[in-house]
Design a protein around this motif. Structure first.
Motif, PDB file in Angstrom:
ATOM      1  N   GLN A  89      -0.620 -47.118  22.553  1.00  0.00           N
ATOM      2  CA  GLN A  89       0.247 -48.258  22.252  1.00  0.00           C
ATOM      3  C   GLN A  89      -0.192 -48.974  20.973  1.00  0.00           C
ATOM      4  O   GLN A  89       0.640 -49.401  20.177  1.00  0.00           O
ATOM      5  N   SER A  90      -1.493 -49.080  20.779  1.00  0.00           N
ATOM      6  CA  SER A  90      -2.004 -49.720  19.565  1.00  0.00           C
ATOM      7  C   SER A  90      -1.641 -48.912  18.327  1.00  0.00           C
ATOM      8  O   SER A  90      -1.290 -49.465  17.285  1.00  0.00           O
ATOM      9  N   VAL A  91      -1.711 -47.595  18.443  1.00  0.00           N
ATOM     10  CA  VAL A  91      -1.359 -46.719  17.326  1.00  0.00           C
ATOM     11  C   VAL A  91       0.124 -46.848  17.006  1.00  0.00           C
ATOM     12  O   VAL A  91       0.520 -46.957  15.838  1.00  0.00           O
ATOM     13  N   LYS A  92       0.955 -46.891  18.041  1.00  0.00           N
ATOM     14  CA  LYS A  92       2.395 -47.047  17.825  1.00  0.00           C
ATOM     15  C   LYS A  92       2.700 -48.374  17.134  1.00  0.00           C
ATOM     16  O   LYS A  92       3.522 -48.442  16.219  1.00  0.00           O
ATOM     17  N   ALA A  93       2.038 -49.432  17.569  1.00  0.00           N
ATOM     18  CA  ALA A  93       2.259 -50.750  16.968  1.00  0.00           C
ATOM     19  C   ALA A  93       1.816 -50.750  15.503  1.00  0.00           C
ATOM     20  O   ALA A  93       2.473 -51.363  14.650  1.00  0.00           O
ATOM     21  N   LEU A  94       0.742 -50.061  15.225  1.00  0.00           N
ATOM     22  CA  LEU A  94       0.246 -49.974  13.846  1.00  0.00           C
ATOM     23  C   LEU A  94       1.243 -49.257  12.950  1.00  0.00           C
ATOM     24  O   LEU A  94       1.529 -49.699  11.838  1.00  0.00           O
ATOM     25  N   VAL A  95       1.801 -48.171  13.437  1.00  0.00           N
ATOM     26  CA  VAL A  95       2.804 -47.439  12.658  1.00  0.00           C
ATOM     27  C   VAL A  95       4.018 -48.329  12.410  1.00  0.00           C
ATOM     28  O   VAL A  95       4.525 -48.401  11.281  1.00  0.00           O
ATOM     29  N   LYS A  96       4.461 -49.029  13.427  1.00  0.00           N
ATOM     30  CA  LYS A  96       5.617 -49.921  13.266  1.00  0.00           C
ATOM     31  C   LYS A  96       5.326 -51.010  12.245  1.00  0.00           C
ATOM     32  O   LYS A  96       6.196 -51.396  11.466  1.00  0.00           O
ATOM     33  N   LYS A  97       4.109 -51.500  12.244  1.00  0.00           N
ATOM     34  CA  LYS A  97       3.726 -52.553  11.303  1.00  0.00           C
ATOM     35  C   LYS A  97       3.885 -52.072   9.853  1.00  0.00           C
ATOM     36  O   LYS A  97       4.403 -52.791   9.011  1.00  0.00           O
ATOM     37  N   TYR A  98       3.427 -50.870   9.573  1.00  0.00           N
ATOM     38  CA  TYR A  98       3.462 -50.361   8.207  1.00  0.00           C
ATOM     39  C   TYR A  98       4.781 -49.689   7.854  1.00  0.00           C
ATOM     40  O   TYR A  98       5.069 -49.477   6.686  1.00  0.00           O
ATOM     41  N   ALA A  99       5.563 -49.343   8.856  1.00  0.00           N
ATOM     42  CA  ALA A  99       6.844 -48.675   8.596  1.00  0.00           C
ATOM     43  C   ALA A  99       8.002 -49.633   8.805  1.00  0.00           C
ATOM     44  O   ALA A  99       9.143 -49.207   8.915  1.00  0.00           O
ATOM     45  N   ASP A 100       7.718 -50.909   8.866  1.00  0.00           N
ATOM     46  CA  ASP A 100       8.753 -51.912   9.105  1.00  0.00           C
ATOM     47  C   ASP A 100       9.567 -51.577  10.349  1.00  0.00           C
ATOM     48  O   ASP A 100      10.792 -51.636  10.337  1.00  0.00           O
ATOM     49  N   GLY A 101       8.867 -51.178  11.392  1.00  0.00           N
ATOM     50  CA  GLY A 101       9.518 -50.884  12.659  1.00  0.00           C
ATOM     51  C   GLY A 101      10.075 -49.483  12.758  1.00  0.00           C
ATOM     52  O   GLY A 101      10.642 -49.118  13.769  1.00  0.00           O
ATOM     53  N   GLY A 102       9.917 -48.682  11.734  1.00  0.00           N
ATOM     54  CA  GLY A 102      10.469 -47.336  11.720  1.00  0.00           C
ATOM     55  C   GLY A 102       9.464 -46.280  12.130  1.00  0.00           C
ATOM     56  O   GLY A 102       8.587 -46.517  12.956  1.00  0.00           O
ATOM     57  N   ASN A 103       9.610 -45.128  11.530  1.00  0.00           N
ATOM     58  CA  ASN A 103       8.760 -43.983  11.841  1.00  0.00           C
ATOM     59  C   ASN A 103       7.633 -43.871  10.824  1.00  0.00           C
ATOM     60  O   ASN A 103       7.669 -44.484   9.761  1.00  0.00           O
ATOM     61  N   LEU A 104       6.675 -43.020  11.130  1.00  0.00           N
ATOM     62  CA  LEU A 104       5.557 -42.785  10.229  1.00  0.00           C
ATOM     63  C   LEU A 104       6.044 -42.315   8.860  1.00  0.00           C
ATOM     64  O   LEU A 104       5.492 -42.700   7.827  1.00  0.00           O
ATOM     65  N   SER A 105       7.095 -41.542   8.839  1.00  0.00           N
ATOM     66  CA  SER A 105       7.614 -41.053   7.560  1.00  0.00           C
ATOM     67  C   SER A 105       8.163 -42.182   6.689  1.00  0.00           C
ATOM     68  O   SER A 105       8.356 -41.997   5.483  1.00  0.00           O
ATOM     69  N   ASP A 106       8.370 -43.368   7.263  1.00  0.00           N
ATOM     70  CA  ASP A 106       8.848 -44.519   6.499  1.00  0.00           C
ATOM     71  C   ASP A 106       7.719 -45.301   5.831  1.00  0.00           C
ATOM     72  O   ASP A 106       7.978 -46.198   5.029  1.00  0.00           O
TER      73      ASP A 106
END
Length: 125
Positions: A89-106
């Motif tokens: 869950q922490s990893v998912k939240a981190l990705v959302k933080k840097y992807a503006d809520g999107g996917n890692l590719s964002d």
């Protein structure tokens, strides 16, 4: 078997980073001790040679290939799977933080380093 290889690679990178920090700390310690009241003008010449040696490996490390999406994805996946998904869950939240809520590719490539720095914090928690 692939996960073990990934974890091994991450551990190797952590060890390498730790060794770099030790070298930097030793260089700084030498520099600071050379600027004491014991003749600051004479001592830097002595410490320039040892200080240059640790700096040389740091220059060799800089040409490392830039982080790629796959590098980041591999590290995120490894952390997500540690301890039966304890950090998922922490990893998912981190990705959302840097992807503006999107996917890692964002995530923008210039943010990969920051993202991985925060990932290390999650791993140390």
């Amino acid at each position: 078997m692939g996960k073990m290889k990934e974890l091994s690679q991450i551990l190797d990178e952590m060890i390498e980073a730790g060794n770099g920090m030790i070298e930097s700390a030793n260089s700084l310690k030498e520099y600071l001790s050379s600027t004491d009241a014991e003749g600051a003008a004479a001592k830097p010449k002595k410490t320039e040679t040892p200080a240059a040696k640790p700096a040389a490996p740091a220059k060799e490390k800089k040409p490392e290939p830039e982080l790629t999406l796959e590098d980041v994805r591999r590290r995120l996946t490894a952390m997500s799977n540690v301890d039966e998904g304890k950090h998922r869950q922490s990893v998912k939240a981190l990705v959302k933080k840097y992807a503006d809520g999107g996917n890692l590719s964002d995530v923008r490539p210039e943010k990969y380093g920051e993202l991985l720095s925060e990932l290390e914090v999650i791993g140390n928690a």
